[in-house]
Design a protein around this motif. Structure first.
Motif, PDB file in Angstrom:
ATOM      1  N   ALA A  53       1.086  -1.435   0.159  1.00  0.00           N
ATOM      2  CA  ALA A  53       0.005   0.049   0.061  1.00  0.00           C
ATOM      3  C   ALA A  53       0.307   1.615  -0.094  1.00  0.00           C
ATOM      4  CB  ALA A  53      -1.272  -0.675   1.587  1.00  0.00           C
ATOM      5  N   LEU A  54       1.761   1.215   0.571  1.00  0.00           N
ATOM      6  CA  LEU A  54       2.839   2.719   0.499  1.00  0.00           C
ATOM      7  C   LEU A  54       3.378   2.626  -0.510  1.00  0.00           C
ATOM      8  CD1 LEU A  54       4.476   4.616   2.511  1.00  0.00           C
ATOM      9  CD2 LEU A  54       5.912   2.880   2.916  1.00  0.00           C
ATOM     10  N   ALA A  55       3.609   1.622  -1.691  1.00  0.00           N
ATOM     11  CA  ALA A  55       4.750   1.341  -2.598  1.00  0.00           C
ATOM     12  C   ALA A  55       3.458   2.145  -3.315  1.00  0.00           C
ATOM     13  CB  ALA A  55       4.656  -0.366  -3.323  1.00  0.00           C
ATOM     14  N   LEU A  56       2.231   1.785  -3.813  1.00  0.00           N
ATOM     15  CA  LEU A  56       0.891   2.373  -4.387  1.00  0.00           C
ATOM     16  C   LEU A  56       1.319   3.197  -4.529  1.00  0.00           C
ATOM     17  CD1 LEU A  56      -1.234   1.201  -5.976  1.00  0.00           C
ATOM     18  CD2 LEU A  56      -2.964   0.981  -4.586  1.00  0.00           C
ATOM     19  N   ALA A  57       1.255   3.781  -3.162  1.00  0.00           N
ATOM     20  CA  ALA A  57       0.604   5.578  -2.577  1.00  0.00           C
ATOM     21  C   ALA A  57       1.575   6.674  -2.957  1.00  0.00           C
ATOM     22  CB  ALA A  57       0.958   5.870  -1.331  1.00  0.00           C
ATOM     23  N   ALA A  58       3.342   5.538  -3.113  1.00  0.00           N
ATOM     24  CA  ALA A  58       4.504   6.236  -3.076  1.00  0.00           C
ATOM     25  C   ALA A  58       3.937   6.425  -5.049  1.00  0.00           C
ATOM     26  CB  ALA A  58       5.578   6.066  -2.821  1.00  0.00           C
ATOM     27  N   GLY A  59       3.946   5.305  -6.050  1.00  0.00           N
ATOM     28  CA  GLY A  59       3.544   5.113  -6.930  1.00  0.00           C
ATOM     29  C   GLY A  59       3.164   6.595  -7.446  1.00  0.00           C
ATOM     30  N   GLY A  60       1.553   6.557  -6.793  1.00  0.00           N
ATOM     31  CA  GLY A  60       0.295   7.202  -7.601  1.00  0.00           C
ATOM     32  C   GLY A  60       1.181   8.506  -7.278  1.00  0.00           C
ATOM     33  N   GLY A  61       1.958   9.108  -5.875  1.00  0.00           N
ATOM     34  CA  GLY A  61       2.612  10.379  -5.475  1.00  0.00           C
ATOM     35  C   GLY A  61       3.484  10.708  -6.783  1.00  0.00           C
ATOM     36  N   ALA A  62       4.319  10.104  -7.231  1.00  0.00           N
ATOM     37  CA  ALA A  62       5.689  10.273  -8.367  1.00  0.00           C
ATOM     38  C   ALA A  62       4.882  10.412  -9.660  1.00  0.00           C
ATOM     39  CB  ALA A  62       6.041   9.195  -8.562  1.00  0.00           C
ATOM     40  N   VAL A  63       4.297   9.847 -10.113  1.00  0.00           N
ATOM     41  CA  VAL A  63       2.746  10.052 -11.435  1.00  0.00           C
ATOM     42  C   VAL A  63       2.313  11.694 -11.146  1.00  0.00           C
ATOM     43  CG1 VAL A  63       0.538   9.598 -12.384  1.00  0.00           C
ATOM     44  CG2 VAL A  63       2.440   7.341 -11.566  1.00  0.00           C
ATOM     45  N   VAL A  64       1.654  11.728  -9.987  1.00  0.00           N
ATOM     46  CA  VAL A  64       1.204  13.372 -10.212  1.00  0.00           C
ATOM     47  C   VAL A  64       2.273  14.804 -10.111  1.00  0.00           C
ATOM     48  CG1 VAL A  64       0.218  14.955  -7.998  1.00  0.00           C
ATOM     49  CG2 VAL A  64      -0.609  12.607  -8.668  1.00  0.00           C
ATOM     50  N   LEU A  65       3.472  14.026  -9.490  1.00  0.00           N
ATOM     51  CA  LEU A  65       4.504  14.677  -9.217  1.00  0.00           C
ATOM     52  C   LEU A  65       5.118  14.790 -11.309  1.00  0.00           C
ATOM     53  CD1 LEU A  65       6.968  14.435  -6.442  1.00  0.00           C
ATOM     54  CD2 LEU A  65       5.606  15.907  -6.747  1.00  0.00           C
ATOM     55  N   VAL A  66       4.979  13.907 -11.544  1.00  0.00           N
ATOM     56  CA  VAL A  66       5.202  14.177 -13.274  1.00  0.00           C
ATOM     57  C   VAL A  66       4.932  14.166 -14.142  1.00  0.00           C
ATOM     58  CG1 VAL A  66       5.796  12.593 -14.872  1.00  0.00           C
ATOM     59  CG2 VAL A  66       7.235  11.923 -13.050  1.00  0.00           C
ATOM     60  N   VAL A  67       2.921  14.511 -14.141  1.00  0.00           N
ATOM     61  CA  VAL A  67       2.800  14.686 -15.004  1.00  0.00           C
ATOM     62  C   VAL A  67       2.518  16.513 -14.338  1.00  0.00           C
ATOM     63  CG1 VAL A  67      -0.126  15.684 -15.213  1.00  0.00           C
ATOM     64  CG2 VAL A  67       0.812  13.598 -15.254  1.00  0.00           C
ATOM     65  N   GLY A  68       2.044  17.000 -13.320  1.00  0.00           N
ATOM     66  CA  GLY A  68       2.163  17.915 -12.595  1.00  0.00           C
ATOM     67  C   GLY A  68       3.572  19.575 -13.248  1.00  0.00           C
ATOM     68  N   VAL A  69       5.015  18.725 -13.165  1.00  0.00           N
ATOM     69  CA  VAL A  69       6.323  18.815 -14.054  1.00  0.00           C
ATOM     70  C   VAL A  69       6.070  19.199 -15.520  1.00  0.00           C
ATOM     71  CG1 VAL A  69       8.178  18.567 -14.574  1.00  0.00           C
ATOM     72  CG2 VAL A  69       7.625  18.007 -12.108  1.00  0.00           C
ATOM     73  N   VAL A  70       5.077  18.239 -16.091  1.00  0.00           N
ATOM     74  CA  VAL A  70       4.885  18.677 -17.198  1.00  0.00           C
ATOM     75  C   VAL A  70       4.122  19.814 -17.861  1.00  0.00           C
ATOM     76  CG1 VAL A  70       4.228  17.167 -19.666  1.00  0.00           C
ATOM     77  CG2 VAL A  70       6.159  15.788 -17.574  1.00  0.00           C
ATOM     78  N   LEU A  71       3.019  19.537 -16.849  1.00  0.00           N
ATOM     79  CA  LEU A  71       1.831  20.568 -17.017  1.00  0.00           C
ATOM     80  C   LEU A  71       2.171  22.728 -17.021  1.00  0.00           C
ATOM     81  CD1 LEU A  71      -1.210  19.440 -15.633  1.00  0.00           C
ATOM     82  CD2 LEU A  71      -0.660  19.473 -18.190  1.00  0.00           C
ATOM     83  N   SER A  73       5.673  23.048 -16.782  1.00  0.00           N
ATOM     84  CA  SER A  73       6.138  23.453 -18.680  1.00  0.00           C
ATOM     85  C   SER A  73       6.036  23.829 -19.731  1.00  0.00           C
ATOM     86  CB  SER A  73       7.825  22.167 -18.332  1.00  0.00           C
ATOM     87  OG  SER A  73       6.797  21.155 -18.573  1.00  0.00           O
ATOM     88  N   LEU A  74       4.505  23.106 -19.738  1.00  0.00           N
ATOM     89  CA  LEU A  74       4.174  23.752 -21.290  1.00  0.00           C
ATOM     90  C   LEU A  74       3.568  25.190 -20.414  1.00  0.00           C
ATOM     91  CD1 LEU A  74       2.252  20.263 -22.416  1.00  0.00           C
ATOM     92  CD2 LEU A  74       3.896  21.213 -23.012  1.00  0.00           C
ATOM     93  N   LEU A  75       3.186  25.299 -19.630  1.00  0.00           N
ATOM     94  CA  LEU A  75       2.391  26.702 -18.905  1.00  0.00           C
ATOM     95  C   LEU A  75       3.695  27.347 -19.100  1.00  0.00           C
ATOM     96  CD1 LEU A  75       0.272  28.323 -18.338  1.00  0.00           C
ATOM     97  CD2 LEU A  75       0.829  27.636 -16.148  1.00  0.00           C
ATOM     98  N   LEU A  76       4.446  27.066 -18.855  1.00  0.00           N
ATOM     99  CA  LEU A  76       5.840  27.906 -18.432  1.00  0.00           C
ATOM    100  C   LEU A  76       6.272  28.891 -20.667  1.00  0.00           C
ATOM    101  CD1 LEU A  76       7.743  30.180 -17.637  1.00  0.00           C
ATOM    102  CD2 LEU A  76       9.402  27.694 -17.103  1.00  0.00           C
ATOM    103  N   ALA A  77       6.192  27.622 -21.563  1.00  0.00           N
ATOM    104  CA  ALA A  77       6.603  27.969 -22.688  1.00  0.00           C
ATOM    105  C   ALA A  77       5.220  28.924 -23.740  1.00  0.00           C
ATOM    106  CB  ALA A  77       6.396  26.582 -23.777  1.00  0.00           C
TER     107      ALA A  77
END
Length: 103
Positions: A53-71, A73-77
């Motif tokens: 459950a902890l690994a699943l939560a950490a993976g979900g958090g990592a996905v949210v962070l990656v998607v946030g960084v991509v969005l 950076s697109l907004l900044l561009a």
């Protein structure tokens, strides 16, 4: 390798219907449909341990962070492109104004 694997067929015998023989003076009950049986699954159930459950939560958090960084950076561009277009428009306006004043 790519052929589907089907679960085995149920081998339980079909239930036999109960037949009532009416006698004189007894009411005949209405026939009832048999209740449907829930299918039995051969698949294992998923069990979450605290570590998984902890690994699943950490993976979900990592996905949210990656998607946030991509969005972000697109907004900044888009913002940088907008600012550069505005600067070019101001420079062109200034150049055209000076060009018209020299004539």
């Amino acid at each position: 390798m790519f052929t589907p694997k089907y679960p085995p067929q149920d081998t339980a015998p079909a239930p036999t219907p109960v037949v009532y023989v009416p006698t004189a003076g007894t009411p005949v009950p209405a026939p009832q449909a048999p209740a449907p049986l829930a299918p039995v699954s051969n698949r294992p159930t998923v069990q979450l341990t605290p570590g998984s459950a902890l690994a699943l939560a950490a993976g979900g958090g990592a996905v949210v962070l990656v998607v946030g960084v991509v969005l972000v950076s697109l907004l900044l561009a888009v913002a940088i492109t907008g600012v550069s277009v505005a600067v070019v428009a101001v420079v062109l306006r200034s150049v055209l104004k000076d060009f018209n004043n020299q004539r």
